[in-house]
Design a protein around this motif. Structure first.
Motif, PDB file in Angstrom:
ATOM      1  N   VAL A 190       0.850  -1.195   0.000  1.00 59.18           N
ATOM      2  CA  VAL A 190       0.000   0.000   0.000  1.00 59.18           C
ATOM      3  C   VAL A 190       0.883   1.241   0.000  1.00 59.18           C
ATOM      4  CG1 VAL A 190      -1.895   1.205   1.149  1.00 59.18           C
ATOM      5  CG2 VAL A 190      -1.762  -1.282   1.311  1.00 59.18           C
ATOM      6  N   THR A 191       0.693   2.086  -1.019  1.00 56.78           N
ATOM      7  CA  THR A 191       1.517   3.297  -1.120  1.00 56.78           C
ATOM      8  C   THR A 191       0.650   4.502  -1.488  1.00 56.78           C
ATOM      9  OG1 THR A 191       2.000   2.824  -3.451  1.00 56.78           O
ATOM     10  CG2 THR A 191       3.587   2.011  -1.827  1.00 56.78           C
ATOM     11  N   GLY A 192       1.126   5.673  -1.109  1.00 55.29           N
ATOM     12  CA  GLY A 192       0.466   6.913  -1.497  1.00 55.29           C
ATOM     13  C   GLY A 192      -0.358   7.533  -0.386  1.00 55.29           C
ATOM     14  N   ALA A 193      -0.385   8.856  -0.363  1.00 57.60           N
ATOM     15  CA  ALA A 193      -1.083   9.609   0.683  1.00 57.60           C
ATOM     16  C   ALA A 193      -2.584   9.364   0.664  1.00 57.60           C
ATOM     17  CB  ALA A 193      -0.786  11.104   0.510  1.00 57.60           C
ATOM     18  N   SER A 194      -3.135   9.039  -0.504  1.00 58.38           N
ATOM     19  CA  SER A 194      -4.594   8.831  -0.592  1.00 58.38           C
ATOM     20  C   SER A 194      -5.034   7.606   0.212  1.00 58.38           C
ATOM     21  CB  SER A 194      -5.022   8.674  -2.050  1.00 58.38           C
ATOM     22  OG  SER A 194      -4.489   7.488  -2.605  1.00 58.38           O
ATOM     23  N   LYS A 195      -4.088   6.739   0.572  1.00 62.17           N
ATOM     24  CA  LYS A 195      -4.424   5.523   1.330  1.00 62.17           C
ATOM     25  C   LYS A 195      -4.272   5.715   2.839  1.00 62.17           C
ATOM     26  CE  LYS A 195      -4.605   3.351  -2.691  1.00 62.17           C
ATOM     27  NZ  LYS A 195      -3.766   2.277  -3.190  1.00 62.17           N
ATOM     28  N   ALA A 196      -3.694   6.842   3.248  1.00 62.32           N
ATOM     29  CA  ALA A 196      -3.295   7.009   4.652  1.00 62.32           C
ATOM     30  C   ALA A 196      -4.459   6.856   5.631  1.00 62.32           C
ATOM     31  CB  ALA A 196      -2.615   8.365   4.850  1.00 62.32           C
ATOM     32  N   GLU A 197      -5.599   7.443   5.278  1.00 67.03           N
ATOM     33  CA  GLU A 197      -6.759   7.411   6.183  1.00 67.03           C
ATOM     34  C   GLU A 197      -7.223   5.972   6.426  1.00 67.03           C
ATOM     35  OE1 GLU A 197     -11.290   8.816   5.833  1.00 67.03           O
ATOM     36  OE2 GLU A 197      -9.868  10.274   5.006  1.00 67.03           O
ATOM     37  N   LYS A 198      -7.309   5.180   5.343  1.00 70.08           N
ATOM     38  CA  LYS A 198      -7.776   3.796   5.500  1.00 70.08           C
ATOM     39  C   LYS A 198      -6.707   2.918   6.137  1.00 70.08           C
ATOM     40  CE  LYS A 198     -11.887   4.374   3.698  1.00 70.08           C
ATOM     41  NZ  LYS A 198     -11.878   5.839   3.483  1.00 70.08           N
ATOM     42  N   VAL A 199      -5.442   3.195   5.878  1.00 70.68           N
ATOM     43  CA  VAL A 199      -4.371   2.450   6.558  1.00 70.68           C
ATOM     44  C   VAL A 199      -4.492   2.648   8.067  1.00 70.68           C
ATOM     45  CG1 VAL A 199      -1.872   2.355   7.000  1.00 70.68           C
ATOM     46  CG2 VAL A 199      -2.715   2.410   4.644  1.00 70.68           C
ATOM     47  N   GLU A 200      -4.684   3.892   8.478  1.00 66.40           N
ATOM     48  CA  GLU A 200      -4.846   4.179   9.910  1.00 66.40           C
ATOM     49  C   GLU A 200      -6.043   3.422  10.484  1.00 66.40           C
ATOM     50  OE1 GLU A 200      -5.446   8.054  12.837  1.00 66.40           O
ATOM     51  OE2 GLU A 200      -6.474   7.986  10.901  1.00 66.40           O
ATOM     52  N   ALA A 201      -7.172   3.488   9.776  1.00 62.92           N
ATOM     53  CA  ALA A 201      -8.393   2.832  10.264  1.00 62.92           C
ATOM     54  C   ALA A 201      -8.206   1.324  10.407  1.00 62.92           C
ATOM     55  CB  ALA A 201      -9.559   3.129   9.312  1.00 62.92           C
ATOM     56  N   VAL A 202      -7.628   0.700   9.371  1.00 59.31           N
ATOM     57  CA  VAL A 202      -7.509  -0.763   9.347  1.00 59.31           C
ATOM     58  C   VAL A 202      -6.444  -1.250  10.335  1.00 59.31           C
ATOM     59  CG1 VAL A 202      -6.848  -2.715   7.885  1.00 59.31           C
ATOM     60  CG2 VAL A 202      -8.410  -0.973   6.997  1.00 59.31           C
ATOM     61  N   VAL A 203      -5.297  -0.584  10.357  1.00 65.39           N
ATOM     62  CA  VAL A 203      -4.196  -1.038  11.219  1.00 65.39           C
ATOM     63  C   VAL A 203      -4.508  -0.769  12.687  1.00 65.39           C
ATOM     64  CG1 VAL A 203      -1.768  -0.609  11.841  1.00 65.39           C
ATOM     65  CG2 VAL A 203      -2.424  -0.851   9.434  1.00 65.39           C
ATOM     66  N   GLU A 204      -5.091   0.384  12.963  1.00 70.29           N
ATOM     67  CA  GLU A 204      -5.342   0.751  14.368  1.00 70.29           C
ATOM     68  C   GLU A 204      -6.756   0.406  14.820  1.00 70.29           C
ATOM     69  OE1 GLU A 204      -3.885   4.765  14.938  1.00 70.29           O
ATOM     70  OE2 GLU A 204      -1.833   4.097  14.547  1.00 70.29           O
ATOM     71  N   LYS A 205      -7.515  -0.234  13.898  1.00 69.38           N
ATOM     72  CA  LYS A 205      -8.865  -0.709  14.214  1.00 69.38           C
ATOM     73  C   LYS A 205      -9.724   0.396  14.843  1.00 69.38           C
ATOM     74  CE  LYS A 205      -7.844  -5.650  14.587  1.00 69.38           C
ATOM     75  NZ  LYS A 205      -6.811  -5.574  13.560  1.00 69.38           N
ATOM     76  N   THR A 206      -9.754   1.535  14.174  1.00 70.53           N
ATOM     77  CA  THR A 206     -10.552   2.652  14.676  1.00 70.53           C
ATOM     78  C   THR A 206     -12.041   2.341  14.510  1.00 70.53           C
ATOM     79  OG1 THR A 206     -10.457   3.731  12.524  1.00 70.53           O
ATOM     80  CG2 THR A 206      -8.754   4.337  14.117  1.00 70.53           C
ATOM     81  N   GLU A 207     -12.866   3.114  15.170  1.00 68.47           N
ATOM     82  CA  GLU A 207     -14.318   2.871  15.149  1.00 68.47           C
ATOM     83  C   GLU A 207     -14.850   2.912  13.713  1.00 68.47           C
ATOM     84  OE1 GLU A 207     -18.402   4.638  17.182  1.00 68.47           O
ATOM     85  OE2 GLU A 207     -16.450   5.349  17.870  1.00 68.47           O
ATOM     86  N   GLY A 208     -15.617   1.883  13.348  1.00 65.50           N
ATOM     87  CA  GLY A 208     -16.201   1.815  12.013  1.00 65.50           C
ATOM     88  C   GLY A 208     -15.310   1.152  10.978  1.00 65.50           C
ATOM     89  N   SER A 209     -14.088   0.768  11.389  1.00 66.98           N
ATOM     90  CA  SER A 209     -13.138   0.208  10.411  1.00 66.98           C
ATOM     91  C   SER A 209     -13.598  -1.149   9.865  1.00 66.98           C
ATOM     92  CB  SER A 209     -11.743   0.070  11.025  1.00 66.98           C
ATOM     93  OG  SER A 209     -11.771  -0.820  12.126  1.00 66.98           O
TER      94      SER A 209
END
Length: 237
Positions: A190-209
């Motif tokens: 996974v590369t690129g700034a456009s993926k950053a939000e979903k990387v954070e959600a999936v890796v850190e298991k944020t609410e709604g992920s």
């Protein structure tokens, strides 16, 4: 989960290629599912440039985690991209390349490909087991071709499913979540700034992920590696 963060897309491709070649060592045969996208394209270039004659490609069997339902000559075809960037530059037996026939009826092809996986690979509780599944992740959190609006396909009975792109309506054939999670190793590229939000959600298991198919990747082997560039990893704690 093993997070590997590198400077840019090129370094991700180089480091992933080293990881892959390491995986191939001492294996009699190796069955892996490829991904489409811009990062795998660079990976294939690196493999072709640096490892064409350093790997015994006779023992590697290539499959796809998903494919667009287009002919193999179409620029949208994941298979075509792999031929151009890898297969045309290495010595690999034709019999080792197991493409999804995007030009066929999607429903029929999903059945055929699922059968092919069952025949070619060892199974764990009736599910075919890849040595490695390579995954990408979309800006919407999809992986393979399981999209958020069809997340139920993740748990489909069939090893391969017919998915529909949410915007274009294009049909795709994809492996399901059980096949992904049965693999001995799973690697996200996974590369690129456009993926950053979903990387954070999936890796850190944020609410709604859990609404994102990528968050359901959890191989029973415990072997999950993320190859990220700094831009994609920029929101991680």
């Amino acid at each position: 989960m093993d997070l590997k963060i590198y400077k840019d897309k090129k370094e991700v491709a180089e480091q992933f290629s080293n990881y892959l070649v390491d995986q191939l060592k001492d294996k009699e045969s190796f069955h892996m599912a490829l991904s489409g996208g811009s990062t795998p394209k660079i990976v294939f270039d690196v493999l072709a440039d640096n490892f064409a004659d350093k790997v015994d490609w006779n023992k590697v069997h290539f499959y796809w985690g998903d494919e667009r339902c287009v002919p193999p000559s179409d620029d949208e075809s994941n298979y075509k991209m792999t031929v151009e960037h890898l297969f045309s530059k290495i010595e690999v037996p034709k019999a080792n390349i197991h493409r999804i026939l995007g030009e066929k009826s999607p429903t029929d092809e999903a059945i055929r490909y699922a059968n092919l996986l069952e025949i070619n690979m060892d199974r764990v509780e009736e599910v075919p087991q890849f040595d490695l599944v390579i995954l990408g992740m979309g800006d919407d959190g999809h992986t393979a071709s399981i999209f958020p609006h069809e997340i139920e396909l993740w748990d489909a009975e069939d090893h391969c499913v017919v998915a529909t792109h949410p915007d274009s309506g294009q049909k795709r054939v994809s492996i399901n979540g059980k096949v992904i999670n049965t693999a001995k190793e799973v690697a996200f590229l996974v590369t690129g700034a456009s993926k950053a939000e979903k990387v954070e959600a999936v890796v850190e298991k944020t609410e709604g992920s859990e609404a994102y198919p990528a968050s359901l990747v959890n191989p029973s082997s415990g072997n999950l590696v993320w190859f990220l560039d700094e831009a994609a990893a920029s929101l991680l704690k």
